[in-house]
Write a protein that holds these residues in place. Structure first.
Motif, PDB file in Angstrom:
ATOM      1  N   LEU A 188     -72.668  46.369  46.660  1.00 48.56           N
ATOM      2  CA  LEU A 188     -72.055  47.687  46.972  1.00 48.56           C
ATOM      3  C   LEU A 188     -71.687  48.414  45.467  1.00 48.56           C
ATOM      4  N   ALA A 189     -71.396  47.624  44.260  1.00 49.60           N
ATOM      5  CA  ALA A 189     -71.243  48.168  43.437  1.00 49.60           C
ATOM      6  C   ALA A 189     -72.674  48.692  42.574  1.00 49.60           C
ATOM      7  N   ALA A 190     -73.481  47.945  43.011  1.00 50.22           N
ATOM      8  CA  ALA A 190     -75.158  48.168  42.504  1.00 50.22           C
ATOM      9  C   ALA A 190     -75.379  49.424  43.284  1.00 50.22           C
ATOM     10  N   VAL A 191     -75.153  49.669  44.576  1.00 49.35           N
ATOM     11  CA  VAL A 191     -75.723  50.970  45.105  1.00 49.35           C
ATOM     12  C   VAL A 191     -74.803  52.138  44.537  1.00 49.35           C
ATOM     13  N   LEU A 192     -73.639  51.911  44.205  1.00 46.61           N
ATOM     14  CA  LEU A 192     -72.816  53.048  43.686  1.00 46.61           C
ATOM     15  C   LEU A 192     -73.339  53.371  42.333  1.00 46.61           C
ATOM     16  N   ALA A 193     -73.796  52.463  41.467  1.00 42.74           N
ATOM     17  CA  ALA A 193     -74.332  52.743  40.207  1.00 42.74           C
ATOM     18  C   ALA A 193     -75.634  53.370  40.152  1.00 42.74           C
ATOM     19  N   HIS A 194     -76.546  53.106  41.180  1.00 44.91           N
ATOM     20  CA  HIS A 194     -78.087  53.667  40.962  1.00 44.91           C
ATOM     21  C   HIS A 194     -78.476  54.259  42.270  1.00 44.91           C
ATOM     22  N   THR A 195     -77.732  54.521  43.355  1.00 42.86           N
ATOM     23  CA  THR A 195     -78.484  55.516  44.396  1.00 42.86           C
ATOM     24  C   THR A 195     -78.460  56.930  43.956  1.00 42.86           C
ATOM     25  N   GLN A 196     -79.486  57.492  44.420  1.00 41.12           N
ATOM     26  CA  GLN A 196     -79.590  58.897  44.412  1.00 41.12           C
ATOM     27  C   GLN A 196     -79.775  59.670  45.583  1.00 41.12           C
ATOM     28  N   ASP A 197     -79.426  58.848  46.650  1.00 39.50           N
ATOM     29  CA  ASP A 197     -79.372  59.515  48.051  1.00 39.50           C
ATOM     30  C   ASP A 197     -77.773  59.971  48.350  1.00 39.50           C
ATOM     31  N   ALA A 198     -77.516  61.378  48.380  1.00 34.31           N
ATOM     32  CA  ALA A 198     -76.286  61.993  48.776  1.00 34.31           C
ATOM     33  C   ALA A 198     -75.581  61.099  50.025  1.00 34.31           C
ATOM     34  N   GLN A 199     -76.101  60.851  50.989  1.00 34.71           N
ATOM     35  CA  GLN A 199     -75.635  60.256  52.308  1.00 34.71           C
ATOM     36  C   GLN A 199     -75.182  58.971  51.854  1.00 34.71           C
ATOM     37  N   VAL A 200     -76.001  58.253  51.425  1.00 31.35           N
ATOM     38  CA  VAL A 200     -75.784  56.548  50.963  1.00 31.35           C
ATOM     39  C   VAL A 200     -74.459  56.750  49.858  1.00 31.35           C
ATOM     40  N   LEU A 201     -74.708  57.479  49.017  1.00 29.85           N
ATOM     41  CA  LEU A 201     -73.581  57.669  48.007  1.00 29.85           C
ATOM     42  C   LEU A 201     -72.131  57.850  48.838  1.00 29.85           C
ATOM     43  N   GLN A 202     -72.267  58.771  49.728  1.00 29.83           N
ATOM     44  CA  GLN A 202     -71.040  59.342  50.578  1.00 29.83           C
ATOM     45  C   GLN A 202     -70.356  58.130  51.243  1.00 29.83           C
ATOM     46  N   THR A 203     -71.271  57.285  51.820  1.00 32.20           N
ATOM     47  CA  THR A 203     -70.926  55.972  52.896  1.00 32.20           C
ATOM     48  C   THR A 203     -70.397  54.839  51.801  1.00 32.20           C
ATOM     49  N   ALA A 204     -71.257  54.863  50.797  1.00 31.87           N
ATOM     50  CA  ALA A 204     -70.654  53.767  49.830  1.00 31.87           C
ATOM     51  C   ALA A 204     -69.287  53.846  49.328  1.00 31.87           C
ATOM     52  N   CYS A 205     -69.034  55.209  48.901  1.00 34.83           N
ATOM     53  CA  CYS A 205     -67.831  55.421  48.560  1.00 34.83           C
ATOM     54  C   CYS A 205     -66.819  55.206  49.456  1.00 34.83           C
ATOM     55  N   PHE A 206     -66.932  55.524  50.739  1.00 30.00           N
ATOM     56  CA  PHE A 206     -66.044  55.192  51.935  1.00 30.00           C
ATOM     57  C   PHE A 206     -65.919  53.707  51.850  1.00 30.00           C
ATOM     58  N   ALA A 207     -66.794  52.780  51.920  1.00 29.81           N
ATOM     59  CA  ALA A 207     -67.022  51.298  51.935  1.00 29.81           C
ATOM     60  C   ALA A 207     -66.096  50.861  51.086  1.00 29.81           C
ATOM     61  N   MET A 208     -66.406  51.248  49.600  1.00 34.56           N
ATOM     62  CA  MET A 208     -65.872  50.907  48.560  1.00 34.56           C
ATOM     63  C   MET A 208     -64.114  51.053  48.691  1.00 34.56           C
ATOM     64  N   SER A 209     -63.834  52.333  49.138  1.00 34.08           N
ATOM     65  CA  SER A 209     -62.373  52.741  48.966  1.00 34.08           C
ATOM     66  C   SER A 209     -61.714  51.634  49.960  1.00 34.08           C
ATOM     67  N   ASN A 210     -62.402  51.177  51.061  1.00 33.25           N
ATOM     68  CA  ASN A 210     -61.635  50.095  51.902  1.00 33.25           C
ATOM     69  C   ASN A 210     -61.805  48.827  51.363  1.00 33.25           C
ATOM     70  N   LEU A 211     -62.906  48.352  50.439  1.00 33.11           N
ATOM     71  CA  LEU A 211     -62.785  47.214  49.852  1.00 33.11           C
ATOM     72  C   LEU A 211     -61.795  47.076  48.920  1.00 33.11           C
ATOM     73  N   ALA A 212     -61.458  48.342  48.172  1.00 35.65           N
ATOM     74  CA  ALA A 212     -60.526  48.216  47.106  1.00 35.65           C
ATOM     75  C   ALA A 212     -59.083  48.138  47.510  1.00 35.65           C
ATOM     76  N   ARG A 213     -58.985  47.950  48.736  1.00 38.53           N
ATOM     77  CA  ARG A 213     -57.560  48.052  49.182  1.00 38.53           C
ATOM     78  C   ARG A 213     -56.831  46.641  48.778  1.00 38.53           C
ATOM     79  N   ARG A 214     -55.722  46.604  48.526  1.00 42.66           N
ATOM     80  CA  ARG A 214     -54.819  45.360  48.197  1.00 42.66           C
ATOM     81  C   ARG A 214     -54.156  45.062  49.536  1.00 42.66           C
TER      82      ARG A 214
END
Length: 250
Positions: A194-220
């Protein structure tokens, strides 16, 4: 001899008024679910009313479970897609019979077989089902989708934007389940992918979903939180925000 049983084979056809009332009730329930998901950190993948109105007319029964299983195991593409479409729709608000089917584990195993197949449409529909299993309110049912994670990681790295987006959506829902689920995702390589997707994707929808997923993964709590900085996640997100600027799609 008892009364003939042929009537049991047919479902009653609702009147137009009943159809309209059920549709209005369904739409109200969907709005409620959307509101709840803001707080749950999960997102179900809903079908449009045109796609789901026929299937939503009826309750899911034990006999429907057998039909779904037969459809998923069918050798015919059309029957597999029809079964997947019905299943993903019913998973928006699963009945007790459907919950038992999902909780038994066979549902996820059949979906994984399709994810590992070669047909793109079937893969996408199967990921849609896994997304809604992972997005459900029942933690025990949602966690049955963890079995599919190793098979979804390659799709997170896929060049097919639709498959990539749906796989990310599914793991994003799973990440909201708690520390145990997040650690299983990390162990299967989801954080790095997912970190690689966030760094390289050019797709707006994929970026939005990746941010959602990473926000959940970043929970403590999590054992890997500091590792997100080593992977350059904050810089990747900041770079993407600068790139997209005022893009309404993001």
């Amino acid at each position: 001899m008892g009364p003939p049983r042929f009537k049991e084979l047919y479902k009653p056809v609702p009147s137009s008024r009943e159809v309209r009332q059920r549709r209005l009730s369904h739409e109200q329930q969907l709005r409620r679910l959307h509101r709840e998901q803001v707080f749950m950190g999960k997102r179900l993948c809903f079908r449009t009313p045109q796609e789901s109105e026929t299937e939503s007319e009826y309750e899911f029964t034990p006999s429907d479970t057998a039909e779904i299983i037969n459809g998923l195991k069918s050798g015919r593409h059309e029957e597999r897609v029809a079964a997947l479409t019905t299943l993903s729709t019913k998973l928006e608000q699963p009945s007790e019979a459907l919950q038992r089917f999902v909780g038994g584990g066979e549902c996820t195993r059949l979906l994984v077989e399709i994810v590992n197949g070669v047909d793109r449409d079937e893969k996408l529909q199967s990921l849609w089902c896994l997304t809604n299993i992972a997005g459900g309110e029942d933690a025990a049912l949602a966690e049955t989708a963890l079995e599919a994670v190793p098979h979804m990681v390659p799709l997170i790295e896929s060049s097919d934007g639709d498959l990539q987006n749906q796989a990310i959506w599914a793991v994003g829902n799973l990440a909201a389940e708690g520390e145990g689920a997040r650690e299983q995702l990390r162990a299967n390589g989801v954080v790095e992918a997912l970190a690689a997707v966030l760094a390289h994707t050019q797709d707006a929808q994929v970026l939005q979903t990746a941010c959602f997923a990473m926000s959940n993964l970043a929970r403590r709590p999590s054992s890997y939180f500091d590792g997100l900085f080593a992977l350059g996640v904050p810089e990747a997100v900041a770079g993407q925000l600068q790139r997209v600027g005022g893009d309404a799609g993001c």
